[in-house]
Design a protein around this motif. Sequence first.
Motif, PDB file in Angstrom:
ATOM      1  N   ALA A 265      14.528  -9.836   4.524  1.00  0.00           N
ATOM      2  CA  ALA A 265      13.460  -9.151   3.801  1.00  0.00           C
ATOM      3  C   ALA A 265      13.862  -9.033   2.337  1.00  0.00           C
ATOM      4  O   ALA A 265      14.950  -8.547   2.025  1.00  0.00           O
TER       5      ALA A 265
ATOM      6  N   GLY B 207      21.188   1.592   1.908  1.00  0.00           N
ATOM      7  CA  GLY B 207      20.227   0.607   1.431  1.00  0.00           C
ATOM      8  C   GLY B 207      18.894   0.719   2.154  1.00  0.00           C
ATOM      9  O   GLY B 207      18.861   0.957   3.365  1.00  0.00           O
TER      10      GLY B 207
ATOM     11  N   VAL C 175      15.130   7.334   9.875  1.00  0.00           N
ATOM     12  CA  VAL C 175      14.900   8.726  10.296  1.00  0.00           C
ATOM     13  C   VAL C 175      15.500   9.659   9.252  1.00  0.00           C
ATOM     14  O   VAL C 175      16.712   9.626   9.030  1.00  0.00           O
TER      15      VAL C 175
ATOM     16  N   ASP D 188      19.302  10.415   5.364  1.00  0.00           N
ATOM     17  CA  ASP D 188      19.875  11.646   4.797  1.00  0.00           C
ATOM     18  C   ASP D 188      20.822  11.387   3.624  1.00  0.00           C
ATOM     19  O   ASP D 188      21.325  12.321   3.030  1.00  0.00           O
TER      20      ASP D 188
ATOM     21  N   SER E 257      27.448  -6.397   7.761  1.00  0.00           N
ATOM     22  CA  SER E 257      27.061  -6.946   6.455  1.00  0.00           C
ATOM     23  C   SER E 257      28.223  -7.623   5.741  1.00  0.00           C
ATOM     24  O   SER E 257      28.154  -7.872   4.543  1.00  0.00           O
TER      25      SER E 257
ATOM     26  N   SER F  18      26.352  -0.707   7.202  1.00  0.00           N
ATOM     27  CA  SER F  18      26.425  -0.968   8.647  1.00  0.00           C
ATOM     28  C   SER F  18      27.710  -0.417   9.254  1.00  0.00           C
ATOM     29  O   SER F  18      28.811  -0.779   8.828  1.00  0.00           O
TER      30      SER F  18
ATOM     31  N   SER G 229      22.411  -5.449   2.331  1.00  0.00           N
ATOM     32  CA  SER G 229      21.622  -4.728   1.320  1.00  0.00           C
ATOM     33  C   SER G 229      22.504  -3.601   0.791  1.00  0.00           C
ATOM     34  O   SER G 229      23.242  -3.768  -0.165  1.00  0.00           O
ATOM     35  N   GLY G 230      22.478  -2.433   1.460  1.00  0.00           N
ATOM     36  CA  GLY G 230      23.301  -1.313   0.979  1.00  0.00           C
ATOM     37  C   GLY G 230      24.740  -1.323   1.504  1.00  0.00           C
ATOM     38  O   GLY G 230      25.568  -0.532   1.053  1.00  0.00           O
ATOM     39  N   GLY G 231      25.056  -2.165   2.484  1.00  0.00           N
ATOM     40  CA  GLY G 231      26.433  -2.289   2.980  1.00  0.00           C
ATOM     41  C   GLY G 231      26.901  -1.147   3.863  1.00  0.00           C
ATOM     42  O   GLY G 231      28.097  -0.945   4.039  1.00  0.00           O
TER      43      GLY G 231
ATOM     44  N   TYR H  39      19.757   4.509  19.022  1.00  0.00           N
ATOM     45  CA  TYR H  39      19.031   4.208  17.782  1.00  0.00           C
ATOM     46  C   TYR H  39      19.779   3.061  17.111  1.00  0.00           C
ATOM     47  O   TYR H  39      20.971   3.190  16.813  1.00  0.00           O
TER      48      TYR H  39
END
Length: 458
Positions: A198, A137, A147, A132, A81, A76, A72-74, A409
């Motif tokens: 998703a 993504g 978070v 933050d 990804s 990782s 998705s946003g790349g 996490y």
Amino acid sequence: MRGEKLPIAQLRAAVKGPVHAPGDPGYDDVRTVFYGGIDRRPSLIAQVADAADVAQVIRLAREGGLELAVRSGGHSNAGHSTTEGGLVLDLRNMKGLEIDAAGRRAWAETGLTAGEFTTAAGAHGLATGFGDTGSVGIGGLTLGGGVGYLVRKHGLTIDSLLAADLVTAEGEVLRVDAESHPDLFWAIRGGGGNFGVATRFQFRLAEVDAIVGGLLILPATPHVIASFIAEAEAAPEELSTIANVMPAPPMPFVPPEHHGRLIIMAILAHVGGGESGERAVAPFRALAAPIADMVRPMRYPEIYTPDDPAYHPKAVARTLFSDGIGAGEAETIIDYLHHSDASLRVAQLRVLGGAMARVPAEATAFAHRSRRIMVNVAAFYDGAEERARRETWVADFAAALGGSRAGAYVNFLGDEGPARVREAYPGSTWDRLAAVKARYDPTNLFRLNQNVPPARRA
Ligand SMILES: Cc1cc2nc3c(=O)[nH]c(=O)nc-3n(C[C@H](O)[C@H](O)[C@H](O)COP(=O)(O)OP(=O)(O)OC[C@H]3O[C@@H](n4cnc5c(N)ncnc54)[C@H](O)[C@@H]3O)c2cc1C
């Protein structure tokens, strides 16, 4: 499977979006991920246009035995990804967003970034909490938990997730929510990309418009660090904080005499402007004479500062949870940061609690609900030869702070092996996830992730 056996022609015929292969113009741009140091050459990158495209890519990967990466946003940290020689299912072009402002809900395609969603929802004075950084993504961030600046007031991102459209390993498109496939709905709220792709999320939107927020830089002494954490825990839930303890970078708003000295570069965000916001941030300003104070009334989307698309840091990191940062832990932090020469090194401290902690641990696959502080320690490296040294440093630092109850996490895990993935899923969470995995992805097609291998419950 490589070379002439690759299903390039079938893929191009089967999907509406563009398919990129080595040698194509723009291939290098498309294969680039956020983190530098991850330089893989997929055989194919399919930029899907809709759920039907996603199903086709999944089918071809399955039938061709190709390693499948989902992007998705790349962002990782583990490089999940992208793939060396496999197939990337790239959702970046799927940016549809339907905002029902009156109903306080939005359907968002998973190619959107946190910043794009926040700007669009912000036009209605509404928000869902992400992380933050604007360029992350919503795909990966949401599936791992999420978070960010609203965590104490509105919980994790998954606590605002009402439903998702998911394409399974069999290519079936499922609507997943509390009534429909509830086992899957539980699993995708923290279980990452293990269960399917998703394509859309439905989020609850909260009224978040005027905030008091921004950057506050304080000198980092053990006393100031411990007091900062104590204030953040005592603060009203409207206030979430992220404290980065690190050597001061040579940024224009940091006076030169502080460059290289240890500081707390904190980002504060108080939902609600005016008096209440000023009151909530006052104790932090009083901890020490601020080195820089850019905390001000603003509209919520402004908390995301613009990202530089050419920024590709090389970094290693360790995630853990802490149940208290007192003077002793603060001294450990200072000590480790002093004893490294990495160009950038940081201990990031996020006080949790509030709405996030009121959700029962068993309600979602993110189960670290009662942990008080999320910590991420990180170091940048330059050449590959430096990486091992930085790895040792982050591992030792994390062990010194976290001990045996560290946990993890999932969204901040690197490529750290199966035992660390298990630490992200305490108690019965792991077995429950493995059972859901066995039901929806029994062959572990979606394995390029923080993997939960399929296992039937005894
Ligand atoms: C600079 C930076 C700041 C960050 N800040 C925060 C923060 O404040 N809070 C926080 O919670 N996290 C934060 N993260 C971590 C971030 O949530 C994870 O890296 C997340 O996985 C990134 O999502 P992505 O879609 O950008 O990544 P990708 O690399 O595209 O995806 C990561 C993995 O998620 C899975 N995935 C992604 N999209 C889908 C999808 N649509 N369907 C199925 N599986 C999918 C895949 O397994 C994929 O390999 C930060 C990361 C970075 C680099």
